[in-house]
Design an enzyme around this catalytic site. Structure first.
Site, PDB file in Angstrom:
ATOM      1  N   GLU A 125     -49.207 -79.501  38.557  1.00 27.98           N
ATOM      2  CA  GLU A 125     -49.070 -80.250  39.798  1.00 27.98           C
ATOM      3  C   GLU A 125     -48.566 -81.662  39.467  1.00 27.98           C
ATOM      4  O   GLU A 125     -49.071 -82.271  38.518  1.00 27.98           O
ATOM      5  CB  GLU A 125     -50.413 -80.357  40.533  1.00 27.98           C
ATOM      6  CG  GLU A 125     -50.230 -80.943  41.914  1.00 27.98           C
ATOM      7  CD  GLU A 125     -51.538 -81.034  42.719  1.00 27.98           C
ATOM      8  OE1 GLU A 125     -52.602 -80.626  42.216  1.00 27.98           O
ATOM      9  OE2 GLU A 125     -51.471 -81.528  43.848  1.00 27.98           O
ATOM     10  N   ALA A 266     -58.991 -84.359  36.965  1.00 30.23           N
ATOM     11  CA  ALA A 266     -59.132 -82.926  36.758  1.00 30.23           C
ATOM     12  C   ALA A 266     -58.087 -82.206  37.592  1.00 30.23           C
ATOM     13  O   ALA A 266     -57.415 -82.816  38.423  1.00 30.23           O
ATOM     14  CB  ALA A 266     -60.523 -82.466  37.184  1.00 30.23           C
ATOM     15  N   MET A 267     -57.971 -80.894  37.369  1.00 31.75           N
ATOM     16  CA  MET A 267     -56.961 -80.119  38.093  1.00 31.75           C
ATOM     17  C   MET A 267     -57.514 -78.753  38.472  1.00 31.75           C
ATOM     18  O   MET A 267     -58.089 -78.044  37.653  1.00 31.75           O
ATOM     19  CB  MET A 267     -55.721 -79.982  37.196  1.00 31.75           C
ATOM     20  CG  MET A 267     -54.619 -79.139  37.793  1.00 31.75           C
ATOM     21  SD  MET A 267     -53.943 -79.908  39.301  1.00 31.75           S
ATOM     22  CE  MET A 267     -53.488 -78.440  40.218  1.00 31.75           C
ATOM     23  N   ASN A 269     -56.511 -75.702  39.025  1.00 36.00           N
ATOM     24  CA  ASN A 269     -55.807 -74.436  38.799  1.00 36.00           C
ATOM     25  C   ASN A 269     -56.701 -73.249  39.143  1.00 36.00           C
ATOM     26  O   ASN A 269     -57.881 -73.242  38.813  1.00 36.00           O
ATOM     27  CB  ASN A 269     -55.414 -74.321  37.331  1.00 36.00           C
ATOM     28  CG  ASN A 269     -54.829 -75.606  36.798  1.00 36.00           C
ATOM     29  OD1 ASN A 269     -53.838 -76.081  37.308  1.00 36.00           O
ATOM     30  ND2 ASN A 269     -55.499 -76.195  35.818  1.00 36.00           N
ATOM     31  N   HIS A 301     -65.259 -81.506  43.867  1.00 34.68           N
ATOM     32  CA  HIS A 301     -63.911 -81.633  44.430  1.00 34.68           C
ATOM     33  C   HIS A 301     -63.017 -80.466  43.971  1.00 34.68           C
ATOM     34  O   HIS A 301     -62.384 -79.794  44.794  1.00 34.68           O
ATOM     35  CB  HIS A 301     -63.326 -82.979  43.999  1.00 34.68           C
ATOM     36  CG  HIS A 301     -61.948 -83.249  44.524  1.00 34.68           C
ATOM     37  ND1 HIS A 301     -61.711 -84.038  45.616  1.00 34.68           N
ATOM     38  CD2 HIS A 301     -60.735 -82.826  44.094  1.00 34.68           C
ATOM     39  CE1 HIS A 301     -60.408 -84.096  45.849  1.00 34.68           C
ATOM     40  NE2 HIS A 301     -59.795 -83.366  44.932  1.00 34.68           N
ATOM     41  N   GLU A 302     -62.966 -80.240  42.671  1.00 38.43           N
ATOM     42  CA  GLU A 302     -62.066 -79.186  42.164  1.00 38.43           C
ATOM     43  C   GLU A 302     -62.530 -77.816  42.648  1.00 38.43           C
ATOM     44  O   GLU A 302     -61.719 -76.960  42.991  1.00 38.43           O
ATOM     45  CB  GLU A 302     -61.974 -79.211  40.634  1.00 38.43           C
ATOM     46  CG  GLU A 302     -61.571 -80.546  40.022  1.00 38.43           C
ATOM     47  CD  GLU A 302     -60.375 -81.226  40.658  1.00 38.43           C
ATOM     48  OE1 GLU A 302     -59.492 -80.528  41.187  1.00 38.43           O
ATOM     49  OE2 GLU A 302     -60.333 -82.472  40.657  1.00 38.43           O
ATOM     50  N   HIS A 305     -61.489 -77.223  46.218  1.00 38.36           N
ATOM     51  CA  HIS A 305     -60.063 -76.905  46.348  1.00 38.36           C
ATOM     52  C   HIS A 305     -59.804 -75.401  46.371  1.00 38.36           C
ATOM     53  O   HIS A 305     -58.750 -74.969  46.835  1.00 38.36           O
ATOM     54  CB  HIS A 305     -59.282 -77.491  45.169  1.00 38.36           C
ATOM     55  CG  HIS A 305     -58.706 -78.858  45.417  1.00 38.36           C
ATOM     56  ND1 HIS A 305     -58.080 -79.207  46.593  1.00 38.36           N
ATOM     57  CD2 HIS A 305     -58.622 -79.959  44.608  1.00 38.36           C
ATOM     58  CE1 HIS A 305     -57.639 -80.469  46.498  1.00 38.36           C
ATOM     59  NE2 HIS A 305     -57.976 -80.946  45.320  1.00 38.36           N
ATOM     60  N   GLU A 324     -55.730 -82.768  49.895  1.00 43.07           N
ATOM     61  CA  GLU A 324     -56.476 -83.832  49.214  1.00 43.07           C
ATOM     62  C   GLU A 324     -57.392 -84.611  50.158  1.00 43.07           C
ATOM     63  O   GLU A 324     -58.548 -84.867  49.830  1.00 43.07           O
ATOM     64  CB  GLU A 324     -55.528 -84.764  48.460  1.00 43.07           C
ATOM     65  CG  GLU A 324     -54.769 -84.088  47.309  1.00 43.07           C
ATOM     66  CD  GLU A 324     -55.682 -83.425  46.283  1.00 43.07           C
ATOM     67  OE1 GLU A 324     -56.900 -83.655  46.286  1.00 43.07           O
ATOM     68  OE2 GLU A 324     -55.151 -82.634  45.457  1.00 43.07           O
TER      69      GLU A 324
HETATM   70  N1  B3K Z   1     -54.749 -81.995  42.396  1.00 38.23           N
HETATM   71  C1  B3K Z   1     -55.012 -82.770  41.215  1.00 38.23           C
HETATM   72  C2  B3K Z   1     -54.146 -83.977  41.063  1.00 38.23           C
HETATM   73  C3  B3K Z   1     -52.809 -83.698  40.507  1.00 38.23           C
HETATM   74  C4  B3K Z   1     -52.082 -84.994  40.231  1.00 38.23           C
HETATM   75  C5  B3K Z   1     -50.681 -84.771  39.808  1.00 38.23           C
HETATM   76  N2  B3K Z   1     -50.039 -85.991  39.405  1.00 38.23           N
HETATM   77  C6  B3K Z   1     -56.436 -83.190  41.128  1.00 38.23           C
HETATM   78  C7  B3K Z   1     -57.171 -83.239  42.395  1.00 38.23           C
HETATM   79  O1  B3K Z   1     -56.879 -83.980  43.306  1.00 38.23           O
HETATM   80  O2  B3K Z   1     -58.086 -82.482  42.518  1.00 38.23           O
HETATM   81 ZN    ZN Z   2     -57.858 -82.939  44.825  1.00 41.51          ZN
END
Ligand code: B3K
Ligand code: ZN
Length: 859
Positions: A125, A266-267, A269, A301-302, A305, A324
């Site tokens: 991302e 964090a991310m 995925n 948060h993650e 998502h 977000e």
């Molecule tokens: N979605 C990612 C952020 C990605 C940032 C890319 N530059 C983390 C988050 O907001 O949960």
């Molecule tokens: Zn996020």
């Protein structure tokens, strides 16, 4: 690199659905640090009759082969540019197979496939997948992914990707091949691959429908015990989402990998989160209460998502706030339920006022749904995230918890498995509640902070209290014309014998409301910060103190105290007279410190004057020296006049053996505040030393170090030296040392910074280290950063230019404190402008940096 002048932004208004989509993806990675081979097979389908041209995104790739429906294409049958692979004669349906070679070891941008120490990991991302392979790298292309990872098993025992592991086989050449299938179609930004040698902490969660999910935390060797808090936080988040939104996890396993080299927190995925190790690893010796709070919030948060972002994703990147803003709102609700609701809300309000209002008032101003973007990574902002969350919160306020939940249910019922827009979200809220939200939608397209001015009057004869609201939003850098917005305004009227609470909806330029009340009340306006606006409602010291003492809402009480300080500072700045803390304020402090009770963390917040950055945001131009001086005068007077009271309060709060429990967290926060004032006198060395040495946890130790830093106490050098000795092998803790050193408000600090970067543990490639030194310098050391000779600005300039070729995302983050030069007085504005102009004149700037610099300097 393109010429600076030719760089083209993308516009929301130009959105078009793609001509082709990809339904299935199969990937074979043969991992080697410097030469990874990737074979990618895509099932492509036309989505527009007559479409024949396929344009795939790709950057910094070495293309080895192109096959269409099994036939090798010759280079004449496709075109490759810096950013694309183009095939002109595409059939309506086809299988495309590409082979590319990658060099993860050389990837310091930490986007695409890269190495964190010796482990492979990915960050896709927003548009990082195009650095892994040519692809339709946009979120409205959703495909089922199958991933095969082929690698040396000794070096990389853990080979992970999204979804479920379906096969593992030894290859004749001694390597192993592990295969993963993710059954949920997803955009490529949610793709992840990790390969390395980790320790794994495992757990289980049984969902509300009775499915068992395996929870796996992959961390550096020897660190499994430090992931326990994060694992428990994940279980709490899974349970919370079931109870609050009826949302359940959908795969058999949930994996989290902690890596040291990561550009952000964090991310999310699908099924395989990648985390900055800072937000996973923690224990009482190596993490503070704030670290634990942040870990719980980011883990939440993650996880959240998975539904708001992954199951329902964004149609295009302009819609980023769809996932977000909503997910930040959800993580704020979660934190409020797990920790202190008032404190979490105060935190969020501070972020908006300090950083988001500043962003809206500066060159990067944009609506929560930006209208144009050059580099998407520049739009992961406090506006999209935090103002976005405030917009969701306003919906929640307007519709009520039950109405909001119905809207969420309808949103998922309509859009599960789709890539949608912010408008789709508001429509679900609107339709589920039978409410017309057309005016509310303006929040998505309008940037800037509304100014809400309030006048009150009391008609004794009619026994009526009247409030007149006027709203106005000033032009911003990106947008001239502004319209009225819909503002939910919570108020409370405090009279002798009654309290009235109301939710008002202000939508006109001017609007008034009357209330029957027997005597003139003290009004609390914007309780709970019910709309992200700047409020102008002049109240006297005694009215503000009434609010502090009697308002029902904790946020409003805190806010009144903040207002009181801001007013005092403003008077001092205007009159150039030294600031005098009023006797009533000293008396209030004294009373509160005498018998500290109730929520002590709230008390600590209540007793903390606003920060420099928060105050600065209220001025145009910012009177840097006068503000710093006024803040210093407040500190001095509170320290001197209340010396015995701080000490007495501190001594009453006898620490229990450490546990992360809210009453303890709160007591530590108040003790830290007492120490801060006690250190201010430059004395109390014995008490500080004793506090440092007897601490059984990092929170208390850091409190001493920060108190010594803020007071530039002689103990600072001794104690930080001890701290460095103790923690030099543990980089996450050492980052706190880097930050302390960089934020010491003495002249030498600017010369010390280059020495810090010579520390054996410092690395320009590691964003945590760079942030620890330079973010701390720019954000927590206003005295030196804004020093009149401009050296602070020059130091940051050098660092940004050094980092741009290494890691453009990081460089563009670090440049932010320099951008709003127009907000400073002539002398500083000129210095900042010079520093920015020199940067913009450099050849070969990244899009990330170029976009910010050019906006900052444009007329
Ligand atoms: N979605 C990612 C952020 C990605 C940032 C890319 N530059 C983390 C988050 O907001 O949960
Ligand atoms: Zn996020």
């Amino acid at each position: 690199m393109t010429q600076n002048t030719l760089r083209q932004a993308k516009r929301l208004a130009d959105y078009q659905a793609p001509d082709f989509t990809i339904t299935d993806v199969e990937l074979w990675f043969e991992l080697e640090p410097a030469t990874t081979l990737l074979t990618a097979r895509y099932q492509l389908k036309s989505q527009r009759k007559g479409a024949t041209e396929l344009v795939l995104d790709g950057q910094q790739l070495e293309l080895l082969s192109v096959k269409l429906n099994g036939q090798q294409l010759t280079p004449a049958q496709y075109q490759v540019t810096d950013d694309h692979l183009r095939i002109d004669q595409m059939p309506a349906q086809a299988e495309l197979e590409l082979q590319v070679r990658l060099n993860p070891a050389a990837n310091t941008a930490l986007e695409g496939l890269y190495l964190s120490d010796s482990a492979f990991c990915t960050q896709c991302e927003a548009e990082g997948f195009r650095r892994i392979c040519y692809y339709l790298d946009r979120p409205d292309v959703m495909a089922r992914f199958t991933t095969h990872i082929i690698a040396n098993q000794q070096r990389y025992p853990a080979l992970l990707s999204n979804g479920n592991k379906v096969a593992e086989q030894q290859l004749p050449d001694g390597r192993v091949q592990v295969s993963w299938v993710d059954p949920f179609p997803k955009p490529c930004y949610l793709f992840a691959l990790v390969a390395g040698d980790f320790d794994c902490l495992t757990g289980q969660y049984v969902t509300q429908s009775g499915r068992t999910v395996s929870l796996e935390f992959y961390v550096d060797k020897g660190n499994a015990a430090r992931a326990e808090f994060a694992l428990e936080a994940l279980k709490r988040a899974m349970c919370w989402d079931e109870q609050t939104y009826g949302l359940e996890y959908d795969l058999d396993s949930y994996m989290v990998v902690a890596v040291d080299f990561f550009n952000m927190g964090a991310m999310e995925n699908k099924g395989l989160n990648v985390f900055n190790s800072k937000y996973v690893l923690a224990d009482q010796q190596s993490a503070t209460d704030t670290d634990l709070y942040n870990i719980e919030s980011i883990i939440g948060h993650e996880y959240f998502h998975n539904w708001t972002g992954n199951r329902v994703t964004c149609r295009d990147w302009f819609q980023l706030s769809l996932k977000e803003g909503l997910t930040v709102f959800r993580d704020q609700q979660f934190s409020a339920d797990m920790a202190s609701a008032t404190l979490s809300r105060i935190d969020a309000v501070k972020t908006i006022r300090t950083h988001q209002f500043a962003e809206d008032a500066g060159p990067m101003a944009h609506p929560i749904r930006p209208a144009q973007v050059l580099e998407m990574n520049n739009f992961y902002t406090v506006t999209v995230y935090d103002k976005g969350a405030e917009v969701i919160r306003m919906l929640h306020t307007l519709l009520g918890a039950a109405g909001f939940r119905q809207g969420m249910d309808l949103y998922f019922a309509r859009h599960d498995g789709q890539a949608v827009t912010c408008d789709d979200f508001v429509s679900a809220m609107q339709d589920a509640n039978g409410r017309d939200l057309s005016l509310f939608r303006r929040w998505y397209s309008q940037s800037g902070t509304p100014e809400l001015t309030v006048q009150s009057s009391f008609d004794a004869e009619q026994q009526q209290f009247k409030l007149v609201f006027s709203q106005h939003t000033a032009a911003t850098a990106d947008q001239q014309d502004k319209r009225n917005l819909l503002l939910p305004v919570r108020i409370e009227l405090l009279a002798k014998n009654e309290k009235q609470q109301h939710l008002l909806v202000v939508s006109e330029e001017q609007q008034s409301f009357s209330f029957a009340v027997a005597e003139p009340p003290v009004a609390v306006i914007l309780a709970d910060f019910s709309a992200p606006v700047r409020l102008h409602y002049p109240q006297s010291v005694s009215q503000l103190l009434t609010v502090v003492q009697h308002a029902s809402d904790g946020v409003a009480r805190w806010d009144a105290m903040q207002q009181l300080w801001s007013d005092l500072v403003r008077q001092a700045v205007r009159s150039s007279e030294p600031l005098q803390v009023p006797a009533e304020v000293v008396a209030l402090y004294r009373a509160l410190l005498a018998t500290p009770e109730g929520d002590l963390a709230f008390l600590a917040e209540l007793l903390t004057p606003p920060s420099f950055d928060l105050l600065a945001e209220q001025y145009q131009p910012v009177p840097v020296d006068a503000l710093l001086q006024a803040l210093q005068q407040i500190r001095r007077q509170l320290a001197d006049e209340l010396a015995a009271d701080w000490l007495n309060c501190y001594q009453q709060l006898i620490p229990a053996p450490y546990a992360y429990r809210q009453e303890q967290v709160a007591a530590r926060a108040l003790r830290a505040l007492c120490l801060d004032y006690l250190a201010q006198s430059g004395q109390q060395a014995e008490l500080l030393l004793q506090a440092y040495q007897s601490a059984d946890n990092l929170t208390d130790q850091l409190a001493v170090l920060k108190a010594c830093r803020n007071a530039t106490h002689p103990l600072f050098e001794t104690l930080t030296a001890q701290f460095e000795q103790r923690w030099r092998e543990d980089v996450l803790v050492l980052d706190k040392w880097f930050a302390l050193k960089a934020s010491l408000p003495t002249k030498d600090t600017v010369y010390l910074l280059p020495h810090l970067t010579q520390h054996p543990q410092f690395s320009w490639q590691n964003p945590n280290r760079v942030r620890a030194v330079y973010m701390a310098f720019a954000q927590q050391n206003p005295t030196i950063f804004h020093a009149a000779d401009g050296k602070g600005y020059q130091v940051l300039q050098q660092v940004v230019l050094k980092l741009d070729p290494i890691n453009p995302q990081l460089a563009a983050r670090l440049v932010t404190p320099l951008l709003s030069w127009r907000r400073f007085e002539t002398h500083r504005a000129a210095q900042l402008k010079a520093v920015l102009s020199q940067m913009l004149a450099q050849q070969g700037l990244s899009n990330d940096l170029y976009e910010k610099l050019s906006k900052s300097l444009s007329d």
